[in-house]
Design a protein around this motif. Structure first.
Motif, PDB file in Angstrom:
ATOM      1  N   ARG A  68       0.807  -1.223   0.000  1.00 36.88           N
ATOM      2  CA  ARG A  68       0.000   0.000   0.000  1.00 36.88           C
ATOM      3  C   ARG A  68       0.843   1.277   0.000  1.00 36.88           C
ATOM      4  N   ALA A  69       2.165   1.142  -0.191  1.00 39.15           N
ATOM      5  CA  ALA A  69       3.025   2.324  -0.196  1.00 39.15           C
ATOM      6  C   ALA A  69       3.983   2.243  -1.378  1.00 39.15           C
ATOM      7  N   PHE A  70       4.331   3.412  -1.902  1.00 40.74           N
ATOM      8  CA  PHE A  70       5.201   3.480  -3.079  1.00 40.74           C
ATOM      9  C   PHE A  70       6.290   4.519  -2.859  1.00 40.74           C
ATOM     10  N   ASP A  71       7.500   4.123  -3.204  1.00 40.81           N
ATOM     11  CA  ASP A  71       8.641   5.022  -3.145  1.00 40.81           C
ATOM     12  C   ASP A  71       8.748   5.686  -4.510  1.00 40.81           C
ATOM     13  N   VAL A  72       8.541   7.010  -4.533  1.00 43.43           N
ATOM     14  CA  VAL A  72       8.541   7.729  -5.804  1.00 43.43           C
ATOM     15  C   VAL A  72       9.637   8.794  -5.789  1.00 43.43           C
ATOM     16  N   ALA A  73      10.038   9.238  -6.990  1.00 43.69           N
ATOM     17  CA  ALA A  73      11.141  10.189  -7.054  1.00 43.69           C
ATOM     18  C   ALA A  73      10.851  11.362  -7.967  1.00 43.69           C
ATOM     19  N   SER A  74       9.652  11.424  -8.543  1.00 41.55           N
ATOM     20  CA  SER A  74       9.346  12.494  -9.496  1.00 41.55           C
ATOM     21  C   SER A  74       7.834  12.652  -9.614  1.00 41.55           C
ATOM     22  N   PRO A  75       7.371  13.811 -10.097  1.00 39.74           N
ATOM     23  CA  PRO A  75       5.928  13.973 -10.329  1.00 39.74           C
ATOM     24  C   PRO A  75       5.370  12.882 -11.255  1.00 39.74           C
ATOM     25  N   ASP A  76       6.127  12.514 -12.282  1.00 40.66           N
ATOM     26  CA  ASP A  76       5.631  11.488 -13.204  1.00 40.66           C
ATOM     27  C   ASP A  76       5.358  10.172 -12.469  1.00 40.66           C
ATOM     28  N   GLU A  77       6.265   9.767 -11.588  1.00 38.04           N
ATOM     29  CA  GLU A  77       6.034   8.518 -10.841  1.00 38.04           C
ATOM     30  C   GLU A  77       4.826   8.649  -9.907  1.00 38.04           C
ATOM     31  N   MET A  78       4.629   9.840  -9.334  1.00 38.21           N
ATOM     32  CA  MET A  78       3.449  10.024  -8.467  1.00 38.21           C
ATOM     33  C   MET A  78       2.169   9.882  -9.280  1.00 38.21           C
ATOM     34  N   HIS A  79       2.157  10.495 -10.485  1.00 38.93           N
ATOM     35  CA  HIS A  79       0.967  10.383 -11.336  1.00 38.93           C
ATOM     36  C   HIS A  79       0.706   8.919 -11.698  1.00 38.93           C
ATOM     37  N   GLU A  87      -5.423   6.131  -2.825  1.00 33.09           N
ATOM     38  CA  GLU A  87      -5.114   6.154  -1.391  1.00 33.09           C
ATOM     39  C   GLU A  87      -3.681   5.745  -1.044  1.00 33.09           C
ATOM     40  N   ALA A  88      -2.988   5.080  -1.955  1.00 27.37           N
ATOM     41  CA  ALA A  88      -1.672   4.536  -1.593  1.00 27.37           C
ATOM     42  C   ALA A  88      -0.784   5.619  -0.985  1.00 27.37           C
ATOM     43  N   ALA A  89       0.037   5.224  -0.015  1.00 25.46           N
ATOM     44  CA  ALA A  89       0.979   6.166   0.599  1.00 25.46           C
ATOM     45  C   ALA A  89       2.110   6.455  -0.388  1.00 25.46           C
ATOM     46  N   LEU A  90       2.488   7.733  -0.466  1.00 24.56           N
ATOM     47  CA  LEU A  90       3.610   8.110  -1.333  1.00 24.56           C
ATOM     48  C   LEU A  90       4.791   8.519  -0.460  1.00 24.56           C
ATOM     49  N   HIS A  91       5.930   7.886  -0.695  1.00 22.01           N
ATOM     50  CA  HIS A  91       7.179   8.253  -0.013  1.00 22.01           C
ATOM     51  C   HIS A  91       8.065   8.907  -1.062  1.00 22.01           C
ATOM     52  N   TYR A  92       8.279  10.198  -0.917  1.00 21.48           N
ATOM     53  CA  TYR A  92       9.074  10.915  -1.930  1.00 21.48           C
ATOM     54  C   TYR A  92      10.530  10.896  -1.472  1.00 21.48           C
ATOM     55  N   ASN A  93      11.261   9.874  -1.914  1.00 18.07           N
ATOM     56  CA  ASN A  93      12.594   9.655  -1.352  1.00 18.07           C
ATOM     57  C   ASN A  93      13.741  10.015  -2.274  1.00 18.07           C
ATOM     58  N   ASN A  94      13.503  10.978  -3.165  1.00 16.97           N
ATOM     59  CA  ASN A  94      14.615  11.545  -3.916  1.00 16.97           C
ATOM     60  C   ASN A  94      15.016  12.794  -3.132  1.00 16.97           C
ATOM     61  N   SER A 112       5.643  11.088   3.302  1.00 14.58           N
ATOM     62  CA  SER A 112       7.000  10.921   3.821  1.00 14.58           C
ATOM     63  C   SER A 112       8.008  11.432   2.801  1.00 14.58           C
ATOM     64  N   TRP A 113       8.957  12.236   3.275  1.00  8.00           N
ATOM     65  CA  TRP A 113       9.994  12.817   2.409  1.00  8.00           C
ATOM     66  C   TRP A 113      11.340  12.413   2.975  1.00  8.00           C
ATOM     67  N   SER A 114      12.358  12.291   2.136  1.00 10.71           N
ATOM     68  CA  SER A 114      13.686  12.118   2.714  1.00 10.71           C
ATOM     69  C   SER A 114      14.531  13.349   2.404  1.00 10.71           C
ATOM     70  N   LYS A 152      26.120   9.309  -4.277  1.00 10.77           N
ATOM     71  CA  LYS A 152      25.345  10.464  -4.732  1.00 10.77           C
ATOM     72  C   LYS A 152      24.587  11.132  -3.592  1.00 10.77           C
ATOM     73  N   PHE A 153      23.897  10.330  -2.765  1.00 10.99           N
ATOM     74  CA  PHE A 153      23.049  10.891  -1.727  1.00 10.99           C
ATOM     75  C   PHE A 153      23.474  10.418  -0.348  1.00 10.99           C
ATOM     76  N   GLY A 154      23.066  11.173   0.664  1.00 11.73           N
ATOM     77  CA  GLY A 154      23.276  10.747   2.050  1.00 11.73           C
ATOM     78  C   GLY A 154      24.158  11.725   2.805  1.00 11.73           C
ATOM     79  N   ALA A 155      23.724  12.048   4.046  1.00 16.08           N
ATOM     80  CA  ALA A 155      24.521  12.902   4.924  1.00 16.08           C
ATOM     81  C   ALA A 155      25.496  12.006   5.695  1.00 16.08           C
ATOM     82  N   THR A 156      26.606  12.557   6.127  1.00 14.74           N
ATOM     83  CA  THR A 156      27.487  11.796   7.020  1.00 14.74           C
ATOM     84  C   THR A 156      26.743  11.613   8.348  1.00 14.74           C
ATOM     85  N   PRO A 157      27.084  10.600   9.144  1.00  8.74           N
ATOM     86  CA  PRO A 157      26.380  10.427  10.422  1.00  8.74           C
ATOM     87  C   PRO A 157      26.418  11.691  11.273  1.00  8.74           C
ATOM     88  N   GLN A 158      27.530  12.404  11.232  1.00  9.23           N
ATOM     89  CA  GLN A 158      27.649  13.626  12.033  1.00  9.23           C
ATOM     90  C   GLN A 158      26.654  14.702  11.568  1.00  9.23           C
TER      91      GLN A 158
END
Ligand code: PLP
Length: 375
Positions: A68-79, A87-94, A112-114, A152-158
């Motif tokens: 019931r949830a989808f990891d999306v990265a762009s408006p096109d994927e959300m559409h 109703e599906a949950a959208l996780h915008y993780n880009n 949910s956003w990352s 490409k992505f990700g913060a250092t733990p600090q």
């Protein structure tokens, strides 16, 4: 693109149609079985990473299996997701988004956003809904995956410590996330990340409600199938062990969920110099990912009328159909020594990062998608 007629298996379609263009065979049951493995085996929410394969039949199949949830990265994927579920949950993780993309996400009800930088958190603005979650994405220098998603992505733990505090201060529900890298065979990679997540939460003095352990689960590319349940179990046990108050878990598989439900059939156009074969699809089509991945050994060959070829294998250099000399698989592929022009070379487990990135370069590409009962 999906044909309306369905066949028992790829062999039956090949025997009756003798397709001359590359064909993708899709089996809903194979998708449902793999989706259920995640839903039943993973101790948390399963979100499908749409980029692995955004075909409508996949989104519908995944929903049908209870995801019931989808990891999306762009408006096109959300559409694309909204076309099959309101109703599906959208996780915008880009973690890098334009202001316009954020506005579309808010309009479409992203829950949910990352983020991996304060600048991106600031761009998000204040939470518009009570339950809006922001996951801080962090990275570690761990090995085990096919290529490094921390490049490409990700913060250092600090940096993640300060970011997590800022997320809470901005009124969002605080969460943490990481991606161990795609086709990851090492459960230890998840364990290192989960332990680091607990350290980050502790140092920030923030109680994280959810921990998203990413995708990266391996698909089967050789005779030995990866043990997903072992990975699920290690993720659950590690989370219970390292957090004082363990967060709810989320995972977002792409590859391992969808790979098994498609087989790619290519045809031999010509056998040229000793051990060189030209197929009607290659690096610009359904085999695009082979440039970055080692060769899968899940290959079978059909001769006249779909009958399997059985001679002992030898290594072939495989060229694709385009006029670009780069269109050649990087590793040799073992095929029956009695391979003939007009034969079909079938690659199993090809549902992920294939159709999604195939081009029509030089007039080639995947000609059609055919529904089958089994791939
Ligand atoms: C690509 C991606 C996934 C899916 O990764 P797989 O290796 O296909 O499982 C999950 N989450 C994020 C944020 C991604 O970018």
């Amino acid at each position: 693109m999906l044909d309306v007629t369905s066949f028992a298996c790829p062999e039956a379609h090949i025997a009756s149609v003798e397709p001359d263009e590359a064909v993708m065979y899709f089996a809903t049951d194979a998708l449902a079985a793999q989706a259920r493995r995640f839903v039943d085996g993973f101790a948390g929410e399963v979100s499908y990473a749409v980029k692995a394969n955004p075909a409508r039949e996949v989104l519908e199949g995944v929903l049908g299996a209870g995801i019931r949830a989808f990891d999306v990265a762009s408006p096109d994927e959300m559409h694309k997701v909204r076309r099959v579920s309101r109703e599906a949950a959208l996780h915008y993780n880009n973690p890098v988004r334009s202001v316009r993309e954020i506005a579309v996400g808010k309009e479409m009800g992203v829950g949910s956003w990352s983020v991996d930088a304060l600048s991106e958190l600031a761009k998000l603005g204040p939470a518009v809904r009570d339950a809006e979650e922001v996951s801080v994405r962090f990275k570690l220098p761990v090995k085990g995956a096919h290529y490094d998603f921390g490049a490409k992505f990700g913060a250092t733990p600090q940096a993640a410590v300060a970011l997590l505090q800022a997320v809470q201060a901005a009124g969002y529900r605080p969460a943490l996330t990481f991606h161990p890298g795609t086709q990851c065979h090492a459960p230890e990679a998840w364990e290192s990340y989960i332990a680091a997540a607990a350290d980050i939460a502790r140092a920030a003095g923030v109680c994280v409600e959810r921990l998203n352990v990413g995708g990266g689960f391996a698909a089967q590319r050789s005779a030995q199938a990866p043990d997903l349940e072992e990975v699920f179990d290690r993720i659950f046990r590690c989370t219970q062990a390292v957090f004082a108050s363990p967060p709810k878990l989320v995972c977002e598989p792409g590859r391992a969920l969808v790979a098994e439900s498609y087989t790619l059939a290519t045809r031999v156009k010509a056998l040229r110099a000793e051990g060189e074969v030209f197929l009607n699809d290659g690096l610009y089509g359904g085999l695009a990912e082979w440039r970055d991945m080692s060769a899968s050994t899940r290959v079978r060959v059909l001769g006249h009328k779909g009958a399997p070829r059985g001679a002992p294998s030898k290594a072939f250099k495989v060229f694709g159909p385009t006029c670009d000399s780069l269109d050649c698989l990087p590793d040799p592929v073992c095929l029956p020594a009695d391979l003939k022009e007009g034969d079909y070379v079938l690659f199993a487990g090809m549902g992920a990062y294939s159709m999604a990135i195939a081009t029509g370069f030089n007039g080639y590409g995947i000609g059609s998608v055919v529904r089958v009962q089994r791939v």
